[in-house]
Structure formats: C-alpha cells, structure tokens
Design an enzyme around this catalytic site. Structure first.
Site, PDB file in Angstrom:
ATOM      1  CB  SER A   3      22.935  25.149  41.151  1.00 50.57           C
ATOM      2  OG  SER A   3      21.731  24.816  41.782  1.00 50.57           O
ATOM      3  CB  ILE A  40      27.283  23.485  41.390  1.00 54.09           C
ATOM      4  CG1 ILE A  40      26.607  24.732  41.953  1.00 54.09           C
ATOM      5  CG2 ILE A  40      28.452  23.057  42.275  1.00 54.09           C
ATOM      6  CD1 ILE A  40      25.822  24.487  43.234  1.00 54.09           C
ATOM      7  CG  HIS A  62      27.574  18.995  42.557  1.00 55.29           C
ATOM      8  ND1 HIS A  62      27.265  19.738  43.675  1.00 55.29           N
ATOM      9  CD2 HIS A  62      26.523  19.132  41.714  1.00 55.29           C
ATOM     10  CE1 HIS A  62      26.067  20.291  43.515  1.00 55.29           C
ATOM     11  NE2 HIS A  62      25.591  19.937  42.331  1.00 55.29           N
ATOM     12  CB  VAL A 116      11.248  11.255  19.357  1.00 57.57           C
ATOM     13  CG1 VAL A 116      10.935   9.770  19.303  1.00 57.57           C
ATOM     14  CG2 VAL A 116      12.618  11.547  18.792  1.00 57.57           C
ATOM     15  CE  LYS A 123      23.076  17.501  45.978  1.00 57.54           C
ATOM     16  NZ  LYS A 123      22.829  17.724  44.583  1.00 57.54           N
ATOM     17  NE  ARG A 156      16.343  19.291  42.737  1.00 58.73           N
ATOM     18  CZ  ARG A 156      15.684  20.311  43.283  1.00 58.73           C
ATOM     19  NH1 ARG A 156      14.381  20.408  43.154  1.00 58.73           N
ATOM     20  NH2 ARG A 156      16.330  21.249  43.955  1.00 58.73           N
ATOM     21  CB  ILE A 172      20.221  12.595  34.008  1.00 59.19           C
ATOM     22  CG1 ILE A 172      20.266  11.336  33.144  1.00 59.19           C
ATOM     23  CG2 ILE A 172      21.623  13.174  34.229  1.00 59.19           C
ATOM     24  CD1 ILE A 172      21.153  10.223  33.680  1.00 59.19           C
ATOM     25  CB  CYS A 182      22.170  45.207  30.794  1.00 57.82           C
ATOM     26  SG  CYS A 182      20.761  46.218  31.183  1.00 57.82           S
ATOM     27  CB  CYS A 211      17.040  46.467  31.807  1.00 57.50           C
ATOM     28  SG  CYS A 211      17.159  45.917  30.095  1.00 57.50           S
TER      29      CYS A 211
HETATM   30  C1  LIG Z   1      16.963  22.793  40.231  1.00 52.93           C
HETATM   31  C2  LIG Z   1      18.072  21.982  39.643  1.00 52.93           C
HETATM   32  C3  LIG Z   1      19.398  22.231  40.017  1.00 52.93           C
HETATM   33  C4  LIG Z   1      20.434  21.459  39.506  1.00 52.93           C
HETATM   34  N1  LIG Z   1      21.727  21.793  39.789  1.00 52.93           N
HETATM   35  C5  LIG Z   1      22.745  21.070  39.271  1.00 52.93           C
HETATM   36  C6  LIG Z   1      24.067  21.425  39.535  1.00 52.93           C
HETATM   37  O1  LIG Z   1      24.360  22.436  40.145  1.00 52.93           O
HETATM   38  N2  LIG Z   1      25.052  20.630  39.074  1.00 52.93           N
HETATM   39  C7  LIG Z   1      24.795  19.495  38.372  1.00 52.93           C
HETATM   40  O2  LIG Z   1      25.737  18.783  38.038  1.00 52.93           O
HETATM   41  N3  LIG Z   1      23.531  19.176  38.041  1.00 52.93           N
HETATM   42  C8  LIG Z   1      22.492  19.937  38.472  1.00 52.93           C
HETATM   43  N4  LIG Z   1      21.219  19.635  38.151  1.00 52.93           N
HETATM   44  C9  LIG Z   1      20.958  18.493  37.313  1.00 52.93           C
HETATM   45  C10 LIG Z   1      21.164  18.796  35.834  1.00 52.93           C
HETATM   46  O3  LIG Z   1      20.647  20.056  35.498  1.00 52.93           O
HETATM   47  C11 LIG Z   1      20.469  17.702  35.044  1.00 52.93           C
HETATM   48  O4  LIG Z   1      20.913  16.458  35.521  1.00 52.93           O
HETATM   49  C12 LIG Z   1      20.796  17.771  33.571  1.00 52.93           C
HETATM   50  O5  LIG Z   1      20.601  19.074  33.087  1.00 52.93           O
HETATM   51  C13 LIG Z   1      19.897  16.801  32.834  1.00 52.93           C
HETATM   52  O6  LIG Z   1      20.240  16.829  31.493  1.00 52.93           O
HETATM   53  P1  LIG Z   1      19.424  15.950  30.468  1.00 52.93           P
HETATM   54  O7  LIG Z   1      20.146  16.074  29.180  1.00 52.93           O
HETATM   55  O8  LIG Z   1      19.174  14.597  31.033  1.00 52.93           O
HETATM   56  O9  LIG Z   1      17.981  16.641  30.382  1.00 52.93           O
HETATM   57  P2  LIG Z   1      17.551  17.953  29.601  1.00 52.93           P
HETATM   58  O10 LIG Z   1      18.554  19.010  29.685  1.00 52.93           O
HETATM   59  O11 LIG Z   1      16.163  18.270  30.093  1.00 52.93           O
HETATM   60  O12 LIG Z   1      17.502  17.500  28.099  1.00 52.93           O
HETATM   61  C14 LIG Z   1      16.505  16.629  27.614  1.00 52.93           C
HETATM   62  C15 LIG Z   1      16.226  17.012  26.200  1.00 52.93           C
HETATM   63  O13 LIG Z   1      15.401  16.027  25.600  1.00 52.93           O
HETATM   64  C16 LIG Z   1      14.497  16.674  24.753  1.00 52.93           C
HETATM   65  N5  LIG Z   1      13.323  15.812  24.541  1.00 52.93           N
HETATM   66  C17 LIG Z   1      12.478  15.303  25.462  1.00 52.93           C
HETATM   67  N6  LIG Z   1      11.522  14.558  24.869  1.00 52.93           N
HETATM   68  C18 LIG Z   1      11.781  14.588  23.541  1.00 52.93           C
HETATM   69  C19 LIG Z   1      11.140  14.024  22.394  1.00 52.93           C
HETATM   70  N7  LIG Z   1      10.056  13.258  22.484  1.00 52.93           N
HETATM   71  N8  LIG Z   1      11.680  14.283  21.172  1.00 52.93           N
HETATM   72  C20 LIG Z   1      12.805  15.056  21.052  1.00 52.93           C
HETATM   73  N9  LIG Z   1      13.447  15.614  22.096  1.00 52.93           N
HETATM   74  C21 LIG Z   1      12.928  15.376  23.315  1.00 52.93           C
HETATM   75  C22 LIG Z   1      14.130  17.939  25.508  1.00 52.93           C
HETATM   76  O14 LIG Z   1      13.610  18.895  24.612  1.00 52.93           O
HETATM   77  C23 LIG Z   1      15.448  18.331  26.094  1.00 52.93           C
HETATM   78  O15 LIG Z   1      16.140  19.207  25.236  1.00 52.93           O
HETATM   79  C24 LIG Z   1      20.150  20.401  38.621  1.00 52.93           C
HETATM   80  C25 LIG Z   1      18.828  20.176  38.231  1.00 52.93           C
HETATM   81  C26 LIG Z   1      17.811  20.979  38.712  1.00 52.93           C
HETATM   82  C27 LIG Z   1      16.410  20.769  38.243  1.00 52.93           C
END
Ligand SMILES: Cc1cc2nc3c(=O)[nH]c(=O)nc-3n(C[C@H](O)[C@H](O)[C@H](O)COP(=O)(O)OP(=O)(O)OC[C@H]3O[C@@H](n4cnc5c(N)ncnc54)[C@H](O)[C@@H]3O)c2cc1C
Length: 428
Positions: A8, A10, A12, A135, A213, A274, A299, A366, A401
């Site tokens: 989203s 946001i 928060h 990895v 939420k 998530r 996370i 666009c 578009c």
């Molecule tokens: C529907 C939805 C709405 C949300 N809204 C909000 C919001 O409004 N505000 C907010 O604060 N948070 C929000 N969140 C939460 C937030 O988006 C996540 O907590 C955050 O993006 C997680 O980041 P991350 O780095 O842990 O995971 P990711 O962004 O998924 O990054 C993980 C990375 O690890 C890599 N990876 C995985 N396995 C391997 C491997 N074996 N080798 C190499 N690379 C690998 C993947 O390719 C990826 O790039 C939302 C989440 C969702 C799903």
C-alpha cells in the site's frame, strides 16, 4: 521485485501494533527515520496523515483503544475527530461516518523509489548489489556461516542476513535452521488513474476487526488512487495473480468509506504477498542454530515503514556478535535526486534535450517518459535488467494505457515489416 514492490506504500504512524512488539517499536522508529531519508536521499513521499474511520457505534470504542495503544507506542499528535471535522477534511466520505482517529504523522511513499534510493546510495558508498543471483545453499562450517553458493558461484562470508521475504523460511533451512515458518497471505489491489487521485486527501482505513485492518483507500505519491488489500491465504510464493472474488471484495469494502469510487478510472490490478510469521511479529535476531546467520524475516506490514529501523537493529546485532564496525569516513549520506522529465519545467526540459537529444523521443506518452530516461535506467549504479525493472524505475507503461500504446506501436511497426497486420496480437 518482491513484496516491497506490491504493497500500500503507507508510512504507518504506529498505533496499530501491540505495545512491546517489534512491529510497534520498529514502526514508530522507522516513521521518524523516513524524515531523515526524505531529506538525504530525495525519496518521494508525502506526509498526508491517515484516518481510521468509524462507521458504527461499536467502532468508536475501538478508536479509543487505538488512540491509547498509539500513545503507548509513542505515536505523537493522535486525535479523535468528530463527524463534522471529518467531513470537512474528507467530503467524499460516506455520510453515515461517526468519527475517526487522525494520525498526522502517517505518510505515503513510492515503494519503488524508496528501495531504489536506498540501494543506489548503498552502491554509491561501496556496496556491491548482485542482481538476479539466487542463493541456493548456505555454507556452514562447525556451526558457523562460511558463505553462500549462488547460481553464479560461491561468496565467502562469515555473516548472512536473511532478509528473503516470503522465502525467509527456505533460506534459513538452507543453513540447517528449520525454526522459521512463513505462511503467505495475499493482498489484492485496484489502481485508479490520476483523475481520481484527489478523491481523498489522506489514507483512509476502516475500523480494524480482530482479523484484518480492512480495505484501505489512499492516494499514491504519483497522484493515483488505490483501494485494497484483502487477505487471502495462499500456498505458492509466486501466486501474485488477482481474482474476480478479490476484486469484488475490495470494491465492496472501499464503497463503505467512499460510495462513489468512479470505477471507470481503474487502470490495473495487482497483488502482493505478506510473509506471515507463526507468532505474528517480526523475527529479527541471530539464529539460535547457526552462528553468523541473522534473521530479518516475517516482515509483513508495517515492514516498509519499519525497514530503516530494522536495518539499525541488524547493525547492532552484528556489533554484539563481535563484528568490528568502523564508520566510513568517506560515507556520502546524500543522493543527488533526479527530477523525471515529466516533473521538469519547460526550460529544464529544453536543457535536458540539449544535453541528450534522446529526451526528444517520448517512449511512454501517458507518463511522458523519454528514451534518455530508459537508457539511463539501464546504466545507473543499481541498473534495470528486466522490462519490469525499467518500468518501476521510469514509470514507462504505468499510466492510463498501461503500456497499450507501446505495445500497439511495436505491433504496428512489426506488421509493417512483414506486411500483414492480422498475424499479430497485442499481447505483452
Ligand atoms: C498487501 C501488502 C500491503 C502492505 N502494505 C504496507 C504498507 O502500506 N506499509 C508498510 O509499511 N508495509 C506494508 N506491507 C509490508 C511490506 O511491503 C513488507 O514488509 C516489506 O516489503 C518486506 O520487505 P522484505 O525486504 O522483507 O521482502 P521483499 O521485498 O520480498 O524482499 C525479499 C527479497 O529477497 C529475495 N530473495 C528471496 N530468496 C532469495 C534467494 N534464495 N536468493 C537471493 N535472493 C532471494 C527476493 O528476490 C526479494 O527481492 C505490505 C505488504 C503487503 C503484502
């Protein structure tokens, strides 16, 4: 291109998570750190505040609870608005609203922009980002991390930070740590064009229930409007497709807050996953099974907001483990932010064109994205390697578009080359 690209967006305020949880702690700290990152890295964000709206009398009690929780978490300037104050702020709200919790410290951010700004600044300061490298194995010697094996070779290292999103459980398991169980919960969205961007001034939440939420309505930093997400348990980490049932659910939910959504302005739909941990809090800390493996897993929301605070915590974990950390005297905290061609005024555009004539070719009409911007996106410090990566860096194909004009231009050029247009279909 993981969950950080489909959420989203946001920032928060921090009243939602239970006091004492990692989610609460890192949310509030992360929100503050974004103010510093906004100034230093030029991340596109807007502090527009959020409203949790009460539609029924029971909801007013929940607002009071959220207010108390927020104060306990250290969220400043929370306030409950009466119906009149609320409708003055948000005239498009359903007229049956009873009041709302106002959080002026909430904001919105472009998640693409934020992650890229951080990555670019890291690269500028000497970090090497290895894109498209998986990895496949974590090397462990005598109970301690020794390196990782990727599909391109071996990287020796005494530390691995497991920030693998929905794959955090499998990456931990590669090191022999089976303690992380991640389940996946999909959230679907509808995105409207910029004609609906000013339908709300702040991010609107319904009053949360014990399980969700609820469906949010908010503007994006680029002036679009979004509604979503719902919550659907799924099994596959690649399942980011949208469903007809999901679309109906979010439309129905959003209409309770804004009855007149203007669905004719919807331009696309998307979904994010998530990464839900078993005990419903972030898992941040050293592995209990393998030394040198540090988890930043489970996370889910508010992970985007919490990210800079999680990074601070991980640095402390490394320091506590005995890693010698000395400040880099040449560290550059500031990123030279670039205005897109669309954001430039007429004089700046002329100067850009004189410096690089490729600015004279508009590839995406666009979003007014020039060929020069696309070429730049594939040569910046953390470069785009895929079409999707070009899209999130430049916004080419993200407008009304959705790349349709680009595709038809490609098809018509191809058709001319072979001489019969009917052979080609505008898929892409
Ligand atoms: C529907 C939805 C709405 C949300 N809204 C909000 C919001 O409004 N505000 C907010 O604060 N948070 C929000 N969140 C939460 C937030 O988006 C996540 O907590 C955050 O993006 C997680 O980041 P991350 O780095 O842990 O995971 P990711 O962004 O998924 O990054 C993980 C990375 O690890 C890599 N990876 C995985 N396995 C391997 C491997 N074996 N080798 C190499 N690379 C690998 C993947 O390719 C990826 O790039 C939302 C989440 C969702 C799903």
């Amino acid at each position: 291109m993981g969950t950080s690209k489909a959420n989203s967006g946001i920032l928060h305020a921090g009243f939602d998570a239970a006091p004492g949880t990692k989610k609460a702690l890192f949310n509030v700290r992360g929100n503050v750190l974004y103010r510093q990152l906004e100034a230093e890295l030029g991340i596109r964000l807007k502090w527009i505040g959020s409203l949790v709206v009460a539609l029924e009398h029971d909801n007013l009690r929940v607002l009071e609870e959220l207010l108390c929780r927020g104060k306990e978490n250290g969220v400043p300037r929370l306030e409950i608005l009466s119906r009149d104050g609320l409708l003055d702020r948000e005239p498009n709200l359903a007229h049956g609203v009873l009041g709302a919790l106002w959080s002026p410290t909430a904001g919105i951010v472009s998640p693409f922009d934020a992650t890229l700004a951080l990555a670019e600044n890291a690269v500028h300061n000497g970090v090497k980002v290895l894109l498209e490298q998986e990895v496949e194995q974590v090397l462990v010697e005598q109970g301690r991390v020794a390196g990782v094996v990727t599909d391109r070779g071996i990287i020796e290292t005494p530390y691995v930070i497991n920030a693998a999103g929905v794959h955090a459980g499998s990456v931990a398991a590669l090191a022999g740590d089976e303690s992380i169980a991640i389940t996946l919960r999909k959230g679907e969205y509808l995105l409207f064009d910029t004609s609906r961007g000013d339908c709300v001034r702040s991010v609107l939440f319904p009053t949360p229930t014990k399980v969700s939420k609820g469906i949010v309505i908010g503007p994006t930093v680029h002036g679009n409007l979004f509604i979503g997400p719902n919550a659907l348990d799924v099994a596959c980490p690649d399942d980011v497709g949208t469903t007809a049932g999901g679309m109906s659910e979010i439309i129905e939910g959003a209409r309770k807050l804004i009855p007149n959504l203007g669905l004719g302005s919807v331009i696309t739909q998307f979904a994010g996953l998530r990464a839900v941990a078993a005990h419903d809090d972030f898992i941040i800390g050293p592995s209990s099974f393998v030394r040198g493996l540090i988890h930043a897993g489970g996370i889910q929301s508010p992970g985007l907001t919490a990210a800079p605070a999680i990074a601070e915590a991980v640095v402390e974990i490394l320091r506590d483990d005995g890693l010698s950390l000395t400040p880099n005297p040449r560290f550059v905290p500031v990123r030279q932010s670039r205005l897109s061609f669309k954001e430039q005024n007429y004089t700046t555009r002329q100067r850009s064109f004189r410096l690089n004539p490729l600015h004279g070719r508009i590839v995406c009409r666009c979003e007014t994205v020039t060929e020069a911007e696309i070429v730049e996106a594939i040569h910046v410090p953390c470069p785009a390697h895929t079409l999707d990566a070009v899209k999130v860096r430049t916004r080419a194909g993200m407008g009304r578009c959705q790349g349709g004009v680009l595709r038809s231009a490609r098809v018509s050029a191809a058709s001319k080359r072979v001489g019969h247009a009917t052979k080609f279909r505008t898929q892409g």
